[in-house]
Write a protein that holds these residues in place. Structure first.
Motif, short mmCIF file in Angstrom:
data_model
loop_
_atom_site.label_atom_id
_atom_site.label_comp_id
_atom_site.label_asym_id
_atom_site.label_seq_id
_atom_site.Cartn_x
_atom_site.Cartn_y
_atom_site.Cartn_z
N ASP A 140 0.86 -1.18 0.00
CA ASP A 140 0.00 0.00 0.00
C ASP A 140 0.90 1.23 0.00
O ASP A 140 1.58 1.51 0.98
N LYS A 141 0.93 1.96 -1.10
CA LYS A 141 1.81 3.12 -1.24
C LYS A 141 1.43 4.25 -0.29
O LYS A 141 2.29 4.97 0.19
N TYR A 142 0.14 4.37 0.00
CA TYR A 142 -0.32 5.44 0.87
C TYR A 142 0.12 5.21 2.31
O TYR A 142 0.64 6.10 2.98
N GLU A 143 -0.09 4.00 2.80
CA GLU A 143 0.28 3.67 4.17
C GLU A 143 1.70 3.13 4.28
O GLU A 143 2.20 2.89 5.37
N GLU A 144 2.32 2.89 3.14
CA GLU A 144 3.66 2.32 3.06
C GLU A 144 3.76 1.02 3.84
O GLU A 144 4.65 0.83 4.67
N TYR A 167 -7.32 -4.86 -4.83
CA TYR A 167 -6.09 -4.08 -4.82
C TYR A 167 -5.80 -3.49 -6.20
O TYR A 167 -4.66 -3.40 -6.62
N ASP A 169 -3.65 2.63 -8.55
CA ASP A 169 -2.27 3.05 -8.38
C ASP A 169 -1.79 3.05 -6.93
O ASP A 169 -0.61 3.25 -6.68
N PHE A 170 -2.69 2.87 -5.96
CA PHE A 170 -2.27 2.89 -4.57
C PHE A 170 -1.57 1.59 -4.16
O PHE A 170 -0.90 1.54 -3.14
N TYR A 171 -1.75 0.53 -4.94
CA TYR A 171 -1.23 -0.77 -4.58
C TYR A 171 -0.32 -1.34 -5.66
O TYR A 171 -0.59 -1.19 -6.84
#
Length: 100
Positions: A13-17, A84, A87-89
C-alpha cells in the motif's frame, strides 16, 4: 549457519507504506509463479468509478468475482486480488531470512 528463506508475495500500500503478505512459501519459483499471476490478474481488474450505473457496477462486480476465482484456480490461494486495483497498490515479492 544461515536459516531458511521464506518468500512472501503480497500487496504494498503506497499510501500507508505497508506490505501485507497473502502468500508464503519456501520455493522461490513457486512464489514467482504466484507473483506473476497476481500481477496479470491485477492488470485485468477494472477500475471502480463512483459514477457507474447500477448495471455497470454489477458487471464490474461479476468480472472481479471471475478474476478472483481465476486467481484461486491458477494458484490454489483464495484471495480477493481485485480489491487491490489502482495506483495505490503494487504486488511485490519479498525474501525473509529465518534464523535457526
Amino acid at each position: 549457519m544461515s536459516g531458511k528463506v521464506i518468500y512472501e508475495v503480497g500487496t504494498f500500500d503506497k499510501y500507508e507504506e505497508g506490505f501485507h503478505a497473502f502468500f508464503r512459501c519456501l520455493s522461490k519459483e513457486r512464489a514467482l509463479f504466484v507473483l506473476n499471476i497476481a500481477k496479470e490478474i491485477k492488470s485485468k481488474t477494472p477500475e471502480y468509478i463512483h459514477t457507474q450505473t447500477d448495471d455497470e457496477f454489477s458487471r464490474t462486480v461479476k468480472l472481479c468475482e471471475q478474476l478472483n476465482k481465476e486467481f484461486f484456480e491458477r494458484t490454489g490461494k483464495k484471495f480477493d486480488i481485485t480489491m487491490y486495483e489502482g495506483d495505490f497498490y503494487t504486488i511485490e515479492m519479498r525474501e525473509v531470512q529465518l534464523d535457526n
